[in-house]
Design a protein around this motif. Structure first.
Motif: not given
Ligand SMILES: NC(=O)c1ccc[n+]([C@@H]2O[C@H](COP(=O)([O-])OP(=O)(O)OC[C@H]3O[C@@H](n4cnc5c(N)ncnc54)[C@H](OP(=O)(O)O)[C@@H]3O)[C@@H](O)[C@H]2O)c1
Length: 358
Positions: A106, A110, A113-114, A135-136, A138-143
């Motif tokens: 994780e 993370r 992704l950043k 958990e990832l 959403g963040p992966a789609r956003e990135a």
């Protein structure tokens, strides 16, 4: 923050202490382990700029000085979020080879992704793989970056084989994946991961739902192709395929088996100090059964050296992602969702990674 850079040119000469990498570089976290070294060699052979990363500065520098490619060393402990962030900066893809991934995954994902980098790892840990999807996503789609947990021998090979076997089916009653593995000499991290998994909860399907179950199921018997024949197998073997397979095959029932004898062979749990050349004698056969409307389709995949196959699969995936081939927008995926299984398996056969029969 324990972050430092050492830059090496292709002849292994040390140059300067500031980063000159750009976004073409591929980072390998855990580069000094067995799998990390195999990947370093494969990617350097393909001419990629590399960031070799991990927690052990001296081992990384020794490795970097022997690599015939443009290489940068970046040192970061998993708990140092700033240093880990710096590992992933200006990279196209980050490959995590530092298992167990329930510990490292994780944090490295993370950070990737950043930095806008795609992320791959070698995880065969189902609860971790599930956590990454949960958990990832959403963040992966956003990135807008691709995350593939388990892009390795266990996980991706069988998933792509099963997808190829199931091609065109609109509804599948069950996918069964069975591994016959002999001569597996575990590395330190593989052994640690295997022992941890043996004592962990499992994921299993019951009435079309994936549930956490507490124990191993009783061993069963499974017929592998000749000359292997009938073998006793561990049922409900811990594998990320229970999560990834239903994403590319319309089924809500996946079973994964592994030969019992694999873990009873001499040396399997006492081989962590062997050198790399002694590790390559493993042999494998993977069977995928796809049952649909009373018919069973079957595919086999067989070859040697599970570590080298895992490194080749992750290398080929990283190169495709670095070259801008994603086939999907950002998100967390199983291998068969991102890459065309037929093409990918054909390419792996061209690299002599394994053979298939259907
Ligand atoms: N799915 C598959 O088919 C597949 C295939 C191959 C490997 N794997 C998995 O990949 C992992 C690595 O395997 P391996 O064969 O390369 O093992 P290995 O030779 O023991 O190497 C492990 C690497 O991870 C690093 N590492 C371990 N714990 C760390 C931590 N807490 N922080 C930072 N670095 C850490 C080690 O760094 P140090 O040198 O500093 O200790 C080393 O570089 C294992 O979990 C294995 O099960 C899976």
């Amino acid at each position: 923050m324990n972050y430092e850079v050492a830059h090496f040119d292709p002849s292994g000469r040390y140059n300067e202490r500031s980063s000159i990498m750009n976004v073409e570089a591929i980072a390998i976290y855990g580069a000094t382990g067995h799998t990390g070294r195999l990947m370093t060699h494969e990617l350097a052979t393909r001419g990629h700029k590399l960031v070799l990363a991990g927690r052990n500065r001296q081992s990384l520098i020794e490795l970097a000085s022997k690599v015939d490619a443009e290489v940068e060393v970046r040192v970061a402990d998993l708990d140092d979020s700033q240093a880990l962030q710096a590992v992933t900066e200006n990279t196209s893809v980050v490959i995590n080879c530092a298992g167990p991934f329930s510990r490292s995954g994780e944090a490295v994902a993370r950070a990737s992704l950043k930095s806008g980098s795609h992320y791959l790892d070698h995880a065969a840990e189902p609860l971790y793989v599930k956590r990454v999807f949960d958990e990832l996503q959403g963040p992966a789609r956003e990135a807008g970056t691709v995350v593939i947990p388990g892009m390795s021998f266990y996980g991706a090979t069988s998933g792509m084989l099963a997808s190829l076997v199931a091609d065109g089916l609109e509804q599948v009653d069950n996918v069964t994946i069975a591994y016959y593995v002999t001569g597996w000499l575990m590395t330190a991290a593989s052994k640690y991961t295997a022992v941890k998994l043996a004592n962990s909860d499992r994921l299993a399907y019951a009435n079309g739902k994936l549930e956490v179950v507490e124990r191993n199921a009783e061993p069963e018997w499974f017929e592998f192709p000749a000359p292997i024949g009938w073998r006793q197998v561990l049922a409900n073997y811990p594998a990320g395929e229970v999560i990834t397979v239903p994403r590319s095959i319309p089924t809500s029932s996946v079973d994964v088996f592994m030969t019992v004898k694999t873990f009873q062979e001499d040396g399997v749990f006492t081989s962590e100090n062997l050198d790399a050349t002694e590790r390559n004698r493993s042999e494998f056969t993977i069977v995928a059964h796809v049952r649909s409307s009373g018919n069973t389709r079957v595919g086999h995949l067989f070859g040697k050296d599970i570590y080298q196959v895992g490194a080749l699969i992750a290398t080929e995936a990283a190169v495709r992602l670095a070259d801008g081939y994603t086939g999907v927008a950002g998100g967390v995926f199983g291998a068969a969702e991102v890459f065309n299984p037929e093409e990918f398996i054909a390419d792996m056969q061209r690299l002599n990674a394994f053979e298939t029969t259907f």
